[in-house]
Design a protein around this motif. Structure first.
Motif, PDB file in Angstrom:
ATOM      1  N   HIS A   1      -3.434   4.141   5.446  1.00  0.00           N
ATOM      2  CA  HIS A   1      -3.653   5.588   5.450  1.00  0.00           C
ATOM      3  C   HIS A   1      -4.395   5.961   6.722  1.00  0.00           C
ATOM      4  O   HIS A   1      -5.514   5.475   6.978  1.00  0.00           O
ATOM      5  CB  HIS A   1      -4.468   6.008   4.224  1.00  0.00           C
ATOM      6  N   GLN A   2      -3.760   6.783   7.552  1.00  0.00           N
ATOM      7  CA  GLN A   2      -4.334   7.249   8.818  1.00  0.00           C
ATOM      8  C   GLN A   2      -4.764   6.060   9.667  1.00  0.00           C
ATOM      9  O   GLN A   2      -3.948   5.215  10.006  1.00  0.00           O
ATOM     10  CB  GLN A   2      -5.470   8.235   8.539  1.00  0.00           C
ATOM     11  N   ASP A   3      -6.050   5.957   9.998  1.00  0.00           N
ATOM     12  CA  ASP A   3      -6.517   4.909  10.910  1.00  0.00           C
ATOM     13  C   ASP A   3      -7.104   3.706  10.187  1.00  0.00           C
ATOM     14  O   ASP A   3      -7.781   2.869  10.809  1.00  0.00           O
ATOM     15  CB  ASP A   3      -7.569   5.482  11.869  1.00  0.00           C
ATOM     16  N   SER A   4      -6.871   3.589   8.906  1.00  0.00           N
ATOM     17  CA  SER A   4      -7.398   2.434   8.179  1.00  0.00           C
ATOM     18  C   SER A   4      -6.587   1.187   8.512  1.00  0.00           C
ATOM     19  O   SER A   4      -5.556   1.256   9.186  1.00  0.00           O
ATOM     20  CB  SER A   4      -7.346   2.703   6.672  1.00  0.00           C
ATOM     21  N   THR A   5      -7.049   0.046   8.053  1.00  0.00           N
ATOM     22  CA  THR A   5      -6.344  -1.210   8.317  1.00  0.00           C
ATOM     23  C   THR A   5      -5.156  -1.361   7.367  1.00  0.00           C
ATOM     24  O   THR A   5      -5.135  -0.784   6.278  1.00  0.00           O
ATOM     25  CB  THR A   5      -7.292  -2.400   8.147  1.00  0.00           C
ATOM     26  N   TYR A   6      -4.203  -2.134   7.791  1.00  0.00           N
ATOM     27  CA  TYR A   6      -3.031  -2.377   6.966  1.00  0.00           C
ATOM     28  C   TYR A   6      -3.409  -3.225   5.750  1.00  0.00           C
ATOM     29  O   TYR A   6      -4.199  -4.175   5.851  1.00  0.00           O
ATOM     30  CB  TYR A   6      -1.942  -3.093   7.757  1.00  0.00           C
ATOM     31  N   GLN A   7      -2.789  -2.895   4.636  1.00  0.00           N
ATOM     32  CA  GLN A   7      -2.987  -3.647   3.399  1.00  0.00           C
ATOM     33  C   GLN A   7      -1.620  -4.130   2.893  1.00  0.00           C
ATOM     34  O   GLN A   7      -0.623  -3.434   3.039  1.00  0.00           O
ATOM     35  CB  GLN A   7      -3.651  -2.767   2.328  1.00  0.00           C
TER      36      GLN A   7
ATOM     37  N   GLN B   1      -1.079  12.283   0.843  1.00  0.00           N
ATOM     38  CA  GLN B   1      -1.349  12.407   2.264  1.00  0.00           C
ATOM     39  C   GLN B   1      -0.463  11.427   3.027  1.00  0.00           C
ATOM     40  O   GLN B   1       0.005  10.423   2.475  1.00  0.00           O
ATOM     41  CB  GLN B   1      -2.825  12.130   2.552  1.00  0.00           C
ATOM     42  N   ASP B   2      -0.250  11.727   4.303  1.00  0.00           N
ATOM     43  CA  ASP B   2       0.666  10.910   5.095  1.00  0.00           C
ATOM     44  C   ASP B   2       0.256   9.446   5.056  1.00  0.00           C
ATOM     45  O   ASP B   2      -0.918   9.101   5.235  1.00  0.00           O
ATOM     46  CB  ASP B   2       0.696  11.400   6.537  1.00  0.00           C
ATOM     47  N   MET B   3       1.265   8.571   4.865  1.00  0.00           N
ATOM     48  CA  MET B   3       1.044   7.130   4.834  1.00  0.00           C
ATOM     49  C   MET B   3       1.994   6.459   5.827  1.00  0.00           C
ATOM     50  O   MET B   3       3.110   6.919   6.055  1.00  0.00           O
ATOM     51  CB  MET B   3       1.291   6.565   3.431  1.00  0.00           C
ATOM     52  N   GLU B   4       1.515   5.376   6.418  1.00  0.00           N
ATOM     53  CA  GLU B   4       2.335   4.590   7.336  1.00  0.00           C
ATOM     54  C   GLU B   4       2.697   3.265   6.669  1.00  0.00           C
ATOM     55  O   GLU B   4       1.847   2.592   6.093  1.00  0.00           O
ATOM     56  CB  GLU B   4       1.596   4.330   8.648  1.00  0.00           C
ATOM     57  N   TYR B   5       3.981   2.913   6.767  1.00  0.00           N
ATOM     58  CA  TYR B   5       4.460   1.682   6.161  1.00  0.00           C
ATOM     59  C   TYR B   5       5.021   0.778   7.256  1.00  0.00           C
ATOM     60  O   TYR B   5       5.812   1.212   8.102  1.00  0.00           O
ATOM     61  CB  TYR B   5       5.527   1.959   5.105  1.00  0.00           C
ATOM     62  N   LEU B   6       4.609  -0.480   7.237  1.00  0.00           N
ATOM     63  CA  LEU B   6       4.991  -1.459   8.249  1.00  0.00           C
ATOM     64  C   LEU B   6       5.876  -2.516   7.608  1.00  0.00           C
ATOM     65  O   LEU B   6       5.486  -3.147   6.621  1.00  0.00           O
ATOM     66  CB  LEU B   6       3.747  -2.114   8.851  1.00  0.00           C
ATOM     67  N   CYS B   7       7.090  -2.688   8.159  1.00  0.00           N
ATOM     68  CA  CYS B   7       8.005  -3.731   7.690  1.00  0.00           C
ATOM     69  C   CYS B   7       7.931  -4.907   8.658  1.00  0.00           C
ATOM     70  O   CYS B   7       8.099  -4.733   9.877  1.00  0.00           O
ATOM     71  CB  CYS B   7       9.436  -3.203   7.597  1.00  0.00           C
ATOM     72  N   ILE B   8       7.705  -6.096   8.118  1.00  0.00           N
ATOM     73  CA  ILE B   8       7.603  -7.314   8.925  1.00  0.00           C
ATOM     74  C   ILE B   8       8.743  -8.244   8.521  1.00  0.00           C
ATOM     75  O   ILE B   8       8.897  -8.578   7.349  1.00  0.00           O
ATOM     76  CB  ILE B   8       6.247  -8.009   8.716  1.00  0.00           C
TER      77      ILE B   8
END
Length: 330
Positions: free
Chosen positions: A177-183, A200-207
């Motif tokens: 969430h925003q500038d927090s660390t990836y979980q 609220q806007d969320m960022e999702y990272l695909c590895i």
């Protein structure tokens, strides 16, 4: 069982995602070790062994086995030592003591089993086996988003994919969430997210990764409020679209009437032109002259003797207009 430090060191690969597994056992005075190693295509791999027969070694032989075929890479009993197969030409580096072999610019054909036989002067042998797997670099992934909206929630499906059919790839997701660390979030190439109105806007990272390489890509899932405003805009289409359709129908009707009137006017002009063209004027000259029989002529001649000759009768011209009957149109 305690492994010699030199054997354990062979388990450390150049890639942080590489892995090695060591199986070591002794049988009848012979020591056998089996090591699994992985490397990335175009990288280098280092294969090394350590023997307790230091100082008493008589021969060292390196071999490569693949698809049932055995190739000799190096035999220390030969002079000179090196017997290269064409597959490894100009890509092998050997240490001075022949304990370490490095293969550069790895290809997929370099995957296979490498063995080294170490024989001492008493005839006992240590055999080390290295099962080498070479992986292609992980392709750069892409994320496809599918959204389904309703009044209360936004259901989002994220699909992570790569242009490869390799079965060695694995997928996992992280979120922040925003500038927090990836979980850590979930495993698998597809995840589904149900977004509430206060989201609220969320960022999702695909590895995406294989045992020696990884790539990643991220995407943002917007708040549901933005989606709701889009929904309101979609509802306005129920009013705008019928209005546009009515305007289009009206415009088509006006154009149709205009073209029809223009066609009718053109037909009328052509009809008038035909009437004028079919009208003809004939001229007929009618001359009146009394009947001249022989007796009357003789009498007139006797009466008019000695008199000036009578004037001839003038011709009279009668003009009349002949018209063709007008055609009847049905």
């Amino acid at each position: 069982m305690i492994f010699p430090p030199e054997i354990i060191s062979t388990m450390n690969l150049e890639s942080p995602l590489g892995f090695a597994a060591l199986i070591l056992f002794s049988l009848g005075g012979e020591t056998k070790a089996h090591i699994n190693k992985s490397a990335l295509q175009h990288d280098s791999i280092r294969i090394s062994f350590s023997s307790q027969k230091i100082g008493t070694i008589r021969a060292i032989t390196w071999r490569f086995e693949k698809n049932g075929k055995l190739f000799t890479i190096l035999d220390s009993t030969e002079k000179p030592y090196y017997i290269y197969d064409s597959q490894f030409r100009d890509r092998l580096l050997m240490s001075d003591d022949l304990y370490t072999m490095t293969i550069t610019d790895l290809t997929l054909q370099d995957a296979g089993v490498y063995t080294v036989d170490v024989t001492d002067t008493n005839g006992s042998a240590d055999i080390y086996s290295f099962n080498v797997t070479v992986y292609e670099p992980t392709p750069l992934p892409t994320i496809t988003t599918h959204e389904e909206k309703d009044r209360e929630r936004c259901n989002v499906t994220l699909i992570c994919s790569v242009p490869s059919s390799s079965s060695d790839l694995s997928y996992y997701w992280k979120s922040r969430h925003q500038d927090s660390t990836y979980q850590p979030y979930s495993n698998g190439s597809i995840i589904q997210i149900s977004v509430p109105p206060d989201h609220q806007d969320m960022e999702y990272l695909c590895i995406v990764h294989n045992p020696v390489d990884q790539k990643n890509v991220s995407t943002s899932v917007k708040s549901c409020s933005g989606n709701r405003s889009s929904s309101l805009f979609s509802r306005s289409h129920f009013f705008i679209i019928p209005l546009l359709m009515a305007l289009i129908i009206l415009l088509v009707t006006i154009i149709f009437i205009y073209l029809k009137n223009k066609k009718r006017h053109r037909a009328s002009e052509e009809h008038k032109h035909k009437e004028n063209r079919n009208t003809e004027i004939d001229y007929i000259e009618v001359t009146t002259q009394p009947r001249e029989d022989s007796q009357r002529v003789e009498m007139e001649n006797n009466q008019n003797r000695g008199k000036p000759p009578p004037q001839k009768m003038k011709a009279e011209t009668v003009y009349t207009t002949l018209q063709h009957p007008q055609p009847t149109y049905t």
